[in-house]
Scaffold this motif. Structure first.
Motif, short mmCIF file in Angstrom:
data_model
loop_
_atom_site.label_atom_id
_atom_site.label_comp_id
_atom_site.label_asym_id
_atom_site.label_seq_id
_atom_site.Cartn_x
_atom_site.Cartn_y
_atom_site.Cartn_z
N ASN A 33 -12.16 -16.97 4.56
CA ASN A 33 -10.81 -16.87 3.97
C ASN A 33 -9.98 -15.82 4.70
N PHE A 34 -10.65 -14.74 5.09
CA PHE A 34 -9.95 -13.64 5.78
C PHE A 34 -9.42 -14.08 7.14
N ILE A 35 -10.24 -14.75 7.94
CA ILE A 35 -9.82 -15.13 9.29
C ILE A 35 -8.85 -16.32 9.25
N ALA A 36 -8.79 -17.02 8.10
CA ALA A 36 -7.85 -18.14 7.98
C ALA A 36 -6.46 -17.68 7.55
N LEU A 37 -6.32 -16.42 7.18
CA LEU A 37 -5.02 -15.91 6.74
C LEU A 37 -4.03 -15.90 7.91
N PRO A 38 -2.76 -16.16 7.64
CA PRO A 38 -1.74 -16.03 8.70
C PRO A 38 -1.54 -14.57 9.07
N LYS A 39 -1.11 -14.34 10.30
CA LYS A 39 -0.87 -12.97 10.76
C LYS A 39 0.32 -12.36 10.03
N LEU A 40 0.27 -11.07 9.87
CA LEU A 40 1.37 -10.35 9.24
C LEU A 40 2.63 -10.52 10.10
N PRO A 41 3.75 -11.01 9.52
CA PRO A 41 4.97 -11.22 10.32
C PRO A 41 5.45 -9.91 10.96
N VAL A 42 6.04 -10.04 12.15
CA VAL A 42 6.51 -8.88 12.89
C VAL A 42 7.56 -8.11 12.08
N LYS A 43 8.46 -8.82 11.43
CA LYS A 43 9.50 -8.16 10.64
C LYS A 43 8.91 -7.33 9.51
N MET A 44 7.90 -7.88 8.84
CA MET A 44 7.27 -7.15 7.74
C MET A 44 6.55 -5.91 8.28
N ARG A 45 5.92 -6.06 9.45
CA ARG A 45 5.22 -4.91 10.06
C ARG A 45 6.22 -3.81 10.42
N GLN A 46 7.39 -4.22 10.95
CA GLN A 46 8.42 -3.24 11.31
C GLN A 46 8.92 -2.49 10.06
N GLU A 47 9.11 -3.22 8.97
CA GLU A 47 9.54 -2.59 7.72
C GLU A 47 8.50 -1.58 7.23
N MET A 48 7.23 -1.92 7.36
CA MET A 48 6.15 -1.01 6.96
C MET A 48 6.15 0.23 7.84
N SER A 49 6.44 0.03 9.15
CA SER A 49 6.46 1.16 10.07
C SER A 49 7.59 2.12 9.72
N LEU A 50 8.78 1.59 9.40
CA LEU A 50 9.90 2.44 9.00
C LEU A 50 9.60 3.17 7.69
N ASP A 51 8.99 2.46 6.76
CA ASP A 51 8.64 3.08 5.48
C ASP A 51 7.64 4.20 5.69
N TRP A 52 6.68 3.97 6.61
CA TRP A 52 5.66 4.98 6.91
C TRP A 52 6.31 6.23 7.51
N GLN A 53 7.29 6.04 8.40
CA GLN A 53 7.98 7.17 9.00
C GLN A 53 8.81 7.93 7.96
N THR A 54 9.42 7.18 7.06
CA THR A 54 10.24 7.80 6.02
C THR A 54 9.39 8.65 5.09
#
Length: 349
Positions: free
Chosen positions: A184-205
C-alpha cells in the motif's frame, strides 16, 4: 593444526552449507535415512542409558522409534486433544465428561480415540480424584499405559512444539500484514511538488529544530508517499517480504502436517529438503548490492536503523521488520545478501 568444528562438518555433510561439492554426500545421507519428522525416544534418554553396541556382552534392544509405536500410543494430534480436554476438565472440576460435551469444549474427537483411550483415561482420573495430585503426566500414563518415562518426555516435547506452531502462525499474520502495508505504501502517489513547497515554507516560518525531511514526513497526508523512493528498492523489499511469508507459511504447513489427525490426508505427506542450490545469478546479485548501495550500507560494517531511515526509501515499520529478519537485528551487507540467498534457495557468489 587447527581442527574444524564438528558443526561445520555436520552442516557440510547434510547440505546446509553454500559449497556445492557436498551434494553427493548430502544426497547419499538423505537416501539412506528415515524422514527426520518423527523423534526417536532414545534422544530423551539419559546419556549413560542410550543404546550402544558392545563387544563384550549382549545389550538391550534400542527403544522403539516414535514412527514404529503401535496404535496404543498417542500421536501429536491426539496429545494436543488430550491436553485441551484435560485442561477443560480441570476448569470444570470433574473428569466425568461425555463425548458430545468433550467435542463441544475442544472440537471434533475421533470415535476410536475416545473409546480406546480418552474415555478410559478420563474415568480412571475421575476415580482417582482425592488420591494424590491430578497432573497431566498422570493423565498421560492412563492414556498410554505402555509409555515409559522416556516416552512421556517425548510427549511433553510435542506439546512444546505445538506452542511453537501457534507462535509461527502468529508470525505469519504479522508478516502478511507487513507485506500488505508495504504494498500500500509503495502504491501511494508521490507528494505533489506544490504541497512540498508549502511544507517547506511552513517549516521555515516555524523555525523548526527538526530537519526539513523529517518535517515533510511527519506532515505528509496519508494519501501520499512523502518521498519518491526507488523502484529497484521497492521491488527487492517487496520480494523479500513475499518470500519470507511463503517460507513461514511452508513451515506452518509442515508443522500442521505433524499434528494432523492420524487418518487425514495431510498426515501421509512428506516434505523433502532441497540439497542442490544453484549459484545466485549475477543479475540478481548486482541488483541486491545496488539496493545496499542506495541504503548506504558499507562493504564491511553495519548500518543502523537511523541510517536506513535517513535514506527516505523505507517507512519506519518496514525498517523495524527488516531488523527482526537480519542477524542480531543489525543491517549488514553480508547479512542481507545471506538472507536473500536463503529465501531464494541460492548459493552466494
Amino acid at each position: 593444526g587447527d581442527s574444524v568444528p564438528f558443526q561445520v562438518i555436520q552442516d557440510w555433510l547434510l547440505g546446509d552449507s553454500s559449497d556445492a561439492l557436498n551434494a553427493p554426500f548430502a544426497l547419499f545421507i538423505h537416501r539412506y535415512s528415515t524422514p527426520g519428522e518423527e523423534e526417536d525416544p532414545e534422544i530423551f534418554e539419559d546419556e549413560d542409558q542410550k543404546f550402544r553396541l558392545s563387544h563384550t556382552a549382549p545389550v538391550d534392544l534400542p527403544l522403539e522409534t516414535a514412527a514404529s509405536l503401535d496404535a496404543t500410543f498417542s500421536n501429536r494430534h491426539e496429545l494436543v486433544v488430550a491436553q485441551k480436554l484435560f485442561n477443560y476438565c480441570l476448569s470444570t472440576g470433574g473428569f466425568g465428561v461425555s463425548h458430545s460435551a468433550a467435542e463441544a469444549a475442544v472440537g471434533p474427537i475421533d470415535a476410536e480415540l475416545w473409546i480406546d483411550k480418552l474415555h478410559r483415561a478420563l474415568d480412571a482420573t475421575e476415580d482417582a480424584r482425592g488420591v494424590g495430585r491430578t497432573t497431566f503426566t498422570s493423565f498421560l500414563k492412563r492414556l498410554c499405559p505402555k509409555a515409559t518415562a522416556r516416552h512421556l518426555r517425548m510427549f511433553h516435547s510435542w506439546l512444546k512444539e505445538y506452542q511453537h506452531l501457534e507462535e509461527l502462525q502468529s508470525e505469519v499474520g504479522k508478516t502478511r500484514l507487513s507485506l500488505r502495508r508495504f504494498q500500500n505504501f509503495i502504491a501511494l502517489p508521490k507528494l505533489p511538488v506544490k504541497m512540498r513547497q508549502e511544507m517547506s515554507l511552513d517549516w521555515q516560518t516555524r523555525a523548526s529544530e527538526s530537519e526539513l525531511e523529517d518535517y515533510v514526513e511527519n506532515c505528509c497526508p496519508p494519501d501520499f508517499r512523502p518521498f519518491p523512493g526507488d523502484p529497484v528498492v521497492d521491488a527487492v523489499i517487496e520480494e523479500l517480504l513475499q518470500l519470507q511469508l511463503a517460507q513461514q507459511e511452508l513451515m506452518v504447513q509442515r508443522w500442521m502436517r505433524l499434528f494432523a489427525p492420524r487418518k487425514s490426508p495431510e498426515a501421509s505427506l512428506c516434505s523433502k529438503p532441497a540439497f542442490l542450490k544453484p549459484k545466485v545469478p549475477m543479475e540478481e546479485w548486482q541488483k541486491w548490492n545496488q539496493v545496499l548501495d542506495l541504503f548506504e550500507v558499507p562493504a564491511h560494517g553495519r548500518a543502523d536503523r537511523d541510517q536506513l531511515l535517513r535514506t527516505r526509501m523505507l517507512s519506519k515499520d518496514i525498517v523495524a521488520v527488516l531488523g527482526t529478519l537480519l542477524p542480531k537485528q543489525s543491517f549488514s551487507r553480508d547479512g542481507f545478501l545471506h538472507l536473500m540467498c536463503q529465501l531464494k534457495n541460492y548459493r552466494p557468489r
